[in-house]
Design an enzyme around this catalytic site. Structure first.
Site, PDB file in Angstrom:
ATOM      1  N   LYS A   1      41.760  25.904  33.092  1.00 30.36           N
ATOM      2  CA  LYS A   1      42.131  27.286  32.787  1.00 30.36           C
ATOM      3  C   LYS A   1      43.577  27.521  33.235  1.00 30.36           C
ATOM      4  CE  LYS A   1      40.519  32.080  33.490  1.00 30.36           C
ATOM      5  NZ  LYS A   1      39.538  32.931  34.205  1.00 30.36           N
TER       6      LYS A   1
ATOM      7  N   SER B   1      36.833  36.042  31.265  1.00 23.38           N
ATOM      8  CA  SER B   1      38.189  35.730  30.893  1.00 23.38           C
ATOM      9  C   SER B   1      38.444  34.256  30.609  1.00 23.38           C
ATOM     10  CB  SER B   1      39.123  36.179  32.021  1.00 23.38           C
ATOM     11  OG  SER B   1      38.880  35.406  33.190  1.00 23.38           O
TER      12      SER B   1
ATOM     13  N   SER C   1      33.586  35.761  34.874  1.00 23.95           N
ATOM     14  CA  SER C   1      34.500  35.130  33.923  1.00 23.95           C
ATOM     15  C   SER C   1      34.213  33.666  33.608  1.00 23.95           C
ATOM     16  CB  SER C   1      35.946  35.257  34.419  1.00 23.95           C
ATOM     17  OG  SER C   1      36.425  36.553  34.168  1.00 23.95           O
TER      18      SER C   1
END
Lengths: 527, 517
Positions: A104, A179, A203
């Site tokens: 990420k 997210s 997330s």
């Protein structure tokens, strides 16, 4: 250019890939190349140069998941070659050596851009590695690149990225959740067998649920936050995405460790996640959280959840209903605590030292102009909420009150775990929704986190794994993944995975996306 | 609090004209019936090896941005870890200031934007400081020469981090109106202690005494060199005035006090300014004022129309600091002899009171003790340490520690004077030589090499004196005729003949003998 993909490699689990490489059936370089090839063909990157960058938003294609913001192709190939050399030389390598993964874009990696999905950090090359990144390298996992995300991890759909939306591999017109939507799309879309995400209020778990993956938020403090660009420091935690429980266990094992550079890193030894993994659930007491079902949860999601409970009963577990009385106000507390911390954490983005700078006559005006131009609407909204909640005269009513609720929720969990071994709930109240469906309604978007936020506030481990498919409202005949959330006591990540493993075995979920708008999976592809 | 909000250079100044005052307080500072109230906030930079949250060096004077890393420049993702040594040092100073140690305390974030604050928040302490409720006894010498001890309460001592340094390029030299600004983050993250006194101070002398005494205690504990000129100790004064018996008046915060002397001058000025303003029917604004040392006045830096909202909240990147009794007691073991005790000891040993400060605050106590242990007379050793040693080291731009000079050297030097081998003037030359050798040559060796030795052998000197008397008959007659002063010329000639090595006292004595018979 026609390209040949290697579905045998890109659809394999990390464990199978590691096994094949250890047996000499395939090289790390071949495995990495197969994934780079698939990324180049399906993900909407400019596959040129040592680091491939994402296409600009205007050039993105509705058939591309847009999982990656940057692909570190050259570094990945070099790393794979190095692993192959060392393996040939008889060196001892880790259990996941040579397995590629996606990171990420909120975790720093020396030499690769880190944007956090924000214009604010466009072009910033961090001068240091996050501890997670270092641990991955030490375990000889090969980082393929950095994945798209909601700006500074604020969002539940990955529509808040400054660099364009990520799409759900199960239905490219739907969101992958957020997210960590880029990491989820990468693993679900077979662009990587594993990915690292971060979870502040859900997330990792919510996108895992929406894309048919296993995604875990470890106990707070077991995975170092050093190099994780902070959204809400007391909640942020990195964790694994995988297509199987076993792969998630292996990845979490690789990244968890005490880190002297993170004061909140727990010194305790975490139980061996694999030791009792296959012990089954017979005799375990599993609590169903009364407050995390019912109103607001889609009927399809509820149906899959009920079926999951029956499956667990059939496996010999005892299902008990328990109450977390404070859980219903958890979301409100979370949306005060997280923005409060964010308002302070994001103050450093001021145009002075790194990232975007919009010049202006004075330092103060430069700060303001930079922040006005660099942050997106959701980030600004949360900075304003947080600034207000911490302000003199409001602190007691908002931040302090929310902190008290947080303590009550932790107490609720402690009391519940006196009665049961683990707790379960649906991970998300809905299946993946259409792009744009909630983009203009922040409150509707925040409700995505209603079931995941309580565990975040309590710091306990929680994961989501696929429980089945359900029809999306208004889309007859659709079949989209539904996740089951399993929550365990502090530092009992092992117990959480043990239940997940038994459930996975009994469910037989196929993680390959299917449906009319699903990403194509194999064979010859022409651009 | 360390308030570094951007200076507001456009605010109107509020200096009031100072009317002549006739009836004044006993010390002549304020008109009869008025009282001064002062509280001091002193920042002390700790001399730990590494910074407060990272492993970067705390060395002063490096090239800009060389002692920096991702933590102290606030790079995204970097996290702070508490420097345990800094906590122990803070505890040590707290104990030396008679404070209580909080069994548990934590760090808060103080949020404000300023370019030299890398994270745009300062990690500080808020609700529970590490140290609470201390005090410092301050000796103040009154006009009649008596010494009075006054106790100044210390509200708290808390830990925080220093900021970077901004350099503004342009006409104004300030952020406001600068063409561009450069920032050096070397200082950013250096551990800082803030010592906050109660508003117990009622006159400028006590304020100065407090600052001086605090400096002595800091130096004695060794946690900092407390150099105001280098900024390792910084002082802000909260000043207000009131009529006796009234509630506390509105205070102003005076900054840019770079020496003990500045503090005294600034407090005096500010007190008189406030009284004059109030007597003229005006009122005091809550504001921060800048002391201008060259103009000798304070000017408005910025007006605090409302209390700045720093939005303090507990820093979620850090955990509580626990100070169990065992740790506190272990730190207490490190407590050195405190300055008040040292001064009493020096005075008892015969050192004049006005020289004790130079030794205690000047950091030369260890040399004093060593010299005395080596047999040096305390009075002479103190005299040298407080005078010539300080002067010569300053001229050579050296610290005592770097000079190579030892207590044994001093003892030897003093002994050479006491036994008449060296004159005071010669001893200065010898001291120079010892310092020039970096301490590798003992005073006797230097004296020997440079041929420095007083002619005090009576026979030898008597012969030279006799020769001078014989050769200067006119002068001798003059002296005998009553012009006693003329003897100086003869002493000069003896000195010339001995190349300055004659013992002046003995020379004089012999001349008197030979002239007056």
């Amino acid at each position: 250019m026609a390209a040949t993909q290697r579905p045998d490699l890109t659809q394999a689990s990390a464990a199978d890939l590691a096994g094949s490489m250890a047996a000499g059936e395939v090289s790390a370089r071949e495995v990495v190349d197969a994934h780079l090839e698939r990324i180049a063909v399906v993900d909407g990157v400019d596959a040129q140069g040592p680091v491939w960058s994402a296409k600009t938003a205007g050039r993105l294609d509705a058939d591309e998941p847009h999982a990656f913001l940057a692909v570190t192709a050259e570094a990945a190939r070099d790393h794979a070659d190095d692993i192959d050399r060392r393996r040939a030389a008889g060196e001892h390598l880790g259990p996941l050596a040579g397995v590629p993964l996606a990171l990420k874009d909120v975790l720093t990696m020396r030499g690769a851009p880190t944007t956090c999905g924000s214009r604010m950090l466009e072009g910033w090359i961090p001068p240091y590695d996050a501890t997670v990144t270092r641990k991955l390298r030490e375990a000889d996992l090969v980082v393929l690149g950095k994945t798209n995300m909601d700006e500074f991890a604020m969002g539940s759909s990955t529509e808040n990225s400054a660099f364009g939306d990520t799409r759900n591999p199960w239905d490219l017109d739907r969101v992958p959740g957020g997210s960590s939507g880029g990491s989820a799309a990468a693993v679900a879309g077979m662009l990587a067998p594993l990915a690292i995400g971060t979870d502040t209020g859900g997330s990792i778990r919510q996108p895992a649920a929406l894309t048919g993956l296993v995604g875990a938020k470890p106990t707070y403090g077991t995975v170092s936050r050093y190099g994780l660009v902070a959204f809400a420091s007391s909640l942020d935690q990195a964790g694994p995405f995988a297509r199987t429980v076993g792969d998630a266990v292996a990845l979490q094992t690789a990244i968890q460790a005490h880190d002297p550079r993170d004061s909140t890193s727990v010194p305790d030894v975490v139980p061996d996640l694999g030791l009792h993994l296959q012990d089954g659930v017979a005799g375990l007491k599993i609590g169903v959280v009364r407050e995390l079902q019912g109103e607001g949860f889609e009927p399809g999601v509820e149906a899959v959840f009920q079926a999951s409970l029956e499956r667990l009963t059939a496996l010999g577990a005892e299902i008990v209903e328990v109450s977390l009385p404070t859980a219903p106000v958890g979301l409100a507390a979370y949306y005060l605590i997280a923005p409060s911390e964010a308002s302070s954490n994001l103050a450093r983005f001021d145009g002075v030292r790194y990232g975007l700078r919009v010049d202006a006559p004075t330092a103060e005006e430069m700060n303001a102009a930079t922040r006005a131009a660099g942050f997106g609407a959701e980030v600004k909204r949360r900075i304003m909420i947080g600034t207000h909640a911490l302000s003199s005269g409001y602190y007691d009513a908002y931040y302090l009150q929310a902190s008290k609720i947080r303590t009550l929720i932790a107490n609720d969990f402690r009391a519940a775990f006196d009665q049961v071994d683990v707790l379960v709930s649906p991970t998300s109240p809905t299946v993946a929704f259409n792009l744009g469906a909630k983009a203009d309604d922040p409150l509707a978007m925040y409700l995505n986190d209603v079931a995941t936020v309580p565990a975040s506030l309590a710091g306990i481990p929680a994961l989501s794994l696929p429980a089945g498919l359900a029809e999306a409202p208004g889309a007859p005949g659709s079949a989209l993944p539904v996740g089951l959330q399993i929550m365990a006591p502090l530092l009992r990540d092992d117990l959480m995975y043990r239940v997940a493993w038994a459930f996975e075995q009994a469910t037989g979920f196929d993680p390959r996306p299917s449906g009319p708008r699903a990403i194509h999976l194999d064979g010859e592809v022409s651009p | 609090m360390n308030d570094v909000t951007a200076p507001d250079a456009t605010a109107p100044d509020a200096n009031a004209s100072m009317g002549a005052t006739t009836d004044t307080t006993p010390d002549g500072l304020l008109p009869e019936g008025w009282e001064l109230v002062v509280g001091l906030e002193v920042h002390v930079e700790l001399q730990t090896t590494s910074k407060m949250w990272c492993g970067c060096s705390t060395d002063f004077g490096g090239d800009p941005n060389t002692n920096v890393c991702e933590v102290c420049t606030g790079q995204p993702g970097a996290l702070p870890v508490v420097n345990a040594q800094a906590v122990k040092d803070a505890m040590l100073l707290g104990l030396a200031l008679n404070g209580g140690i909080a069994p548990r305390c934590r760090f808060h974030r103080k949020n404000y934007f300023y370019p030299d604050l890398a994270k745009n928040y300062q990690i500080s302490q808020y609700d529970v400081p590490l140290v609470h409720d201390g005090y410092l006894d301050v000796d103040v010498t009154l006009d009649d020469g008596t010494v009075e001890t006054r106790r100044v309460g210390i509200e708290r001592l808390h830990m925080e981090e220093d900021t970077g340094k901004s350099m503004h390029v342009g006409d104004t030299g300030r952020l406001h109106g600068a063409d561009r600004s450069l920032i050096d983050y070397n200082r950013c993250g250096i551990p800082l202690l803030e010592v906050v006194s109660h508003p117990d101070i009622r006159d400028p002398e006590t304020a100065q005494g407090y600052l001086r005494e605090l400096q002595s205690v800091v130096i004695a504990t060794g946690v900092s060199d407390a150099r105001m000129e280098e900024g390792s100790m910084r002082c802000d004064a909260n000043v207000s005035v009131r009529r006796y018996g009234e509630e506390l008046g509105t205070r102003t915060e005076v900054k840019n006090l770079n020496s003990v002397r500045s503090l005294g001058r600034a407090v005096r000025y500010e007190a008189q300014r406030q009284v004059a303003l109030l007597q003229d029917g005006g009122s005091i604004r809550m504001e921060t004022r800048h002391w201008d040392e060259s103009k000798g006045l304070t000017e408005t830096l910025r007006v605090k129309e409302s209390v700045t909202d720093y939005r303090y909240f507990p820093d979620p990147d850090l955990v509580e600091i626990l100070s169990p009794v065992a740790l506190v007691e272990a730190v207490r073991e490190r407590l050195p002899e405190l300055p008040a005790v040292t001064r009493a000891r020096l005075v008892a040993a015969g050192v004049p009171r006005d020289q004790t400060a130079a030794i205690v605050t000047g950091g030369s106590l260890a040399w004093f003790d060593e010299a005395v242990a080596a047999g040096g007379s305390p009075t002479s050793v103190a005299n040298w340490l407080a005078g010539d040693v300080v002067g010569q080291l300053a001229a050579a731009n050296l610290s005592l520690a770097d000079s190579g000079l030892t207590g044994a050297h001093l003892a030897e030097l003093v002994a050479l004077i006491d036994d008449g081998t060296l004159s005071t003037k010669m001893a200065r030359q010898v001291l120079d030589g010892v310092i020039a050798s970096g301490g590798t040559k003992a005073p006797a060796v230097v004296a020997d090499e440079q041929g420095l030795k007083q002619v005090s052998d009576e026979g030898e000197l008597r012969e030279i004196v006799a020769g001078v008397v014989a050769a200067n008959e006119a002068t001798v007659v003059d002296i005998r005729g009553g012009n006693a002063k003329a003897i100086g010329a003869l002493v000069g000639q003896v000195m010339k003949a001995t190349k300055g090595q004659a013992d002046p006292r003995k020379t004089n004595q012999l001349l008197q003998e030979l002239i007056h018979g």
